[in-house]
Design a protein around this motif. Sequence first.
Motif, mmCIF file in Angstrom:
data_model
loop_
_atom_site.group_PDB
_atom_site.id
_atom_site.type_symbol
_atom_site.label_atom_id
_atom_site.label_comp_id
_atom_site.label_asym_id
_atom_site.label_seq_id
_atom_site.Cartn_x
_atom_site.Cartn_y
_atom_site.Cartn_z
ATOM 1 N N PRO A 27 1.119 -0.750 0.310
ATOM 2 C CA PRO A 27 -0.172 0.056 0.095
ATOM 3 C C PRO A 27 0.827 1.059 -0.258
ATOM 4 O O PRO A 27 1.832 1.258 0.248
ATOM 5 N N GLY A 28 0.573 2.270 -0.091
ATOM 6 C CA GLY A 28 0.995 3.375 -0.475
ATOM 7 C C GLY A 28 1.482 4.457 1.128
ATOM 8 O O GLY A 28 1.833 5.300 1.434
ATOM 9 N N GLU A 29 0.746 4.085 1.485
ATOM 10 C CA GLU A 29 1.213 4.717 3.190
ATOM 11 C C GLU A 29 1.115 3.804 4.476
ATOM 12 O O GLU A 29 1.489 2.900 4.503
ATOM 13 N N ALA B 141 3.356 -0.680 6.600
ATOM 14 C CA ALA B 141 4.012 -1.599 7.407
ATOM 15 C C ALA B 141 3.864 -2.687 8.326
ATOM 16 O O ALA B 141 3.834 -3.711 9.099
ATOM 17 N N GLN B 142 2.115 -2.508 8.305
ATOM 18 C CA GLN B 142 1.126 -3.747 8.398
ATOM 19 C C GLN B 142 1.678 -4.734 6.933
ATOM 20 O O GLN B 142 1.556 -6.035 8.255
ATOM 21 N N THR C 203 -7.288 -5.143 -2.206
ATOM 22 C CA THR C 203 -6.977 -5.154 -3.104
ATOM 23 C C THR C 203 -5.484 -6.251 -3.028
ATOM 24 O O THR C 203 -5.492 -6.494 -1.775
ATOM 25 N N PHE C 204 -5.147 -7.181 -4.008
ATOM 26 C CA PHE C 204 -4.407 -8.889 -3.499
ATOM 27 C C PHE C 204 -2.841 -7.776 -3.399
ATOM 28 O O PHE C 204 -3.037 -6.651 -4.132
ATOM 29 N N GLY C 205 -2.699 -8.195 -2.342
ATOM 30 C CA GLY C 205 -1.139 -6.954 -2.156
ATOM 31 C C GLY C 205 -0.281 -8.354 -1.907
ATOM 32 O O GLY C 205 -0.483 -9.642 -1.569
ATOM 33 N N PHE C 206 0.778 -7.603 -0.614
ATOM 34 C CA PHE C 206 1.629 -7.961 -0.857
ATOM 35 C C PHE C 206 1.601 -9.511 0.405
ATOM 36 O O PHE C 206 2.830 -10.739 0.554
#
Lengths: 223, 223
Positions: free
Chosen positions: B90-92, B97-98, B153-156
């Motif tokens: 994510p951008g924020e 960090a999460q 959204t699908f992510g890390f």
Amino acid sequence: MAANDHAEVVLLDLWASPFGQRVRIALEEKGVEYEYMEQDMINKSTLLIESNPVYKKIPVLIHHGKPVCESLVIVQYIDEVWSHKAPLLPGEPFARAQARFWADFIDKKIYECTTRLWKCKGEALEEAKKDFMEIVKTLEVELGDKTFFNGDTFGFVDVALVPFFGRFNAYEKIANFNIEKECPKIVAWGRRCMHRDSVSKILPDDQKIYEFLLMLRKYLGVE
Amino acid sequence: MAANDHAEVVLLDLWASPFGQRVRIALEEKGVEYEYMEQDMINKSTLLIESNPVYKKIPVLIHHGKPVCESLVIVQYIDEVWSHKAPLLPGEPFARAQARFWADFIDKKIYECTTRLWKCKGEALEEAKKDFMEIVKTLEVELGDKTFFNGDTFGFVDVALVPFFGRFNAYEKIANFNIEKECPKIVAWGRRCMHRDSVSKILPDDQKIYEFLLMLRKYLGVE
């Protein structure tokens, strides 16, 4: 950072923790003021347990009430939030990947091994010294003739490693060996880091760390 | 990505590796073409040893001749280099960090534990199942009612975990237990991930993974 933001940054920590020291060095580098809350790791506080329910460990950085855990995650968070000053990770993706690789290497290898340096005796201690010197030699090769791990500027890998350098003297005294003889570049690097205010302000002096490790040995019944 | 960049991305990997699958899923998400080089992990190639001298393990992503190692470091590298599409982190800063915290949790906990699911017998196997379900339950709570770990959204974190979901069926068959009964949300999440082309294209079918783990058991003399 404005004075009224002060209480917005709280650190749950333990003075002797190399992981907590990483976070404090990063905050010093960025010039962030924060409220330091020393934790009792035997009788853990509700705040610690609620802030880090998965591991219940320090350090935890609480920023605007939201907890961030795990030291390398916290240092990256600090680098992204206070990005105006003293960048810790390089800007270019390959250099960033290298920095993350080496910080992760330190996390995976060094703590477990250094714990054996002050916990073990006899053959197990000899094994620990051998393993430790192999890790430090790998880092010595990676550092090479650079000033800091990323080149000319103090950064992520330096922050990850320097709290362990702060224990080298204590390890040498307890386990009776000499690190500088085999790894002069890493020791010279550590001394360079100690010239930085952020590092010298945070790392306790050798004698205090030595006594802390001796106390831990007694507590764990190694003596 | 332009066709002439094709040979600029090379992946040293092993088809059944959950770590390698992470990298391949990330490359698929970004639409990056690459040359896939299956590695022999018993007789390691000079290219693998020279590209990853520290661990001598797959996966290694070689981009413009420069090797990047360790799957989560590689996935972040891919996200930063091919940032035009399908952002994985994510951008924020707090959300980043999460995501890093949970991907690291998966790395620290799940592989060691799942290895015990197909290596152990008797009491040690019962212990492994208990530990595994505790890890999955922790992830179930973190996922909650979200579609993916980061929200919509699908992510890390999804990339980090889904290759292990691809082994759930094999673990269940070998260790004789049921994951869905206790963790229906994680299983529903895994099925949602499998609807993505990037995931379904990369993860082998259940039977193939099951046979691979049985083969490993034989190779290691567990049978």
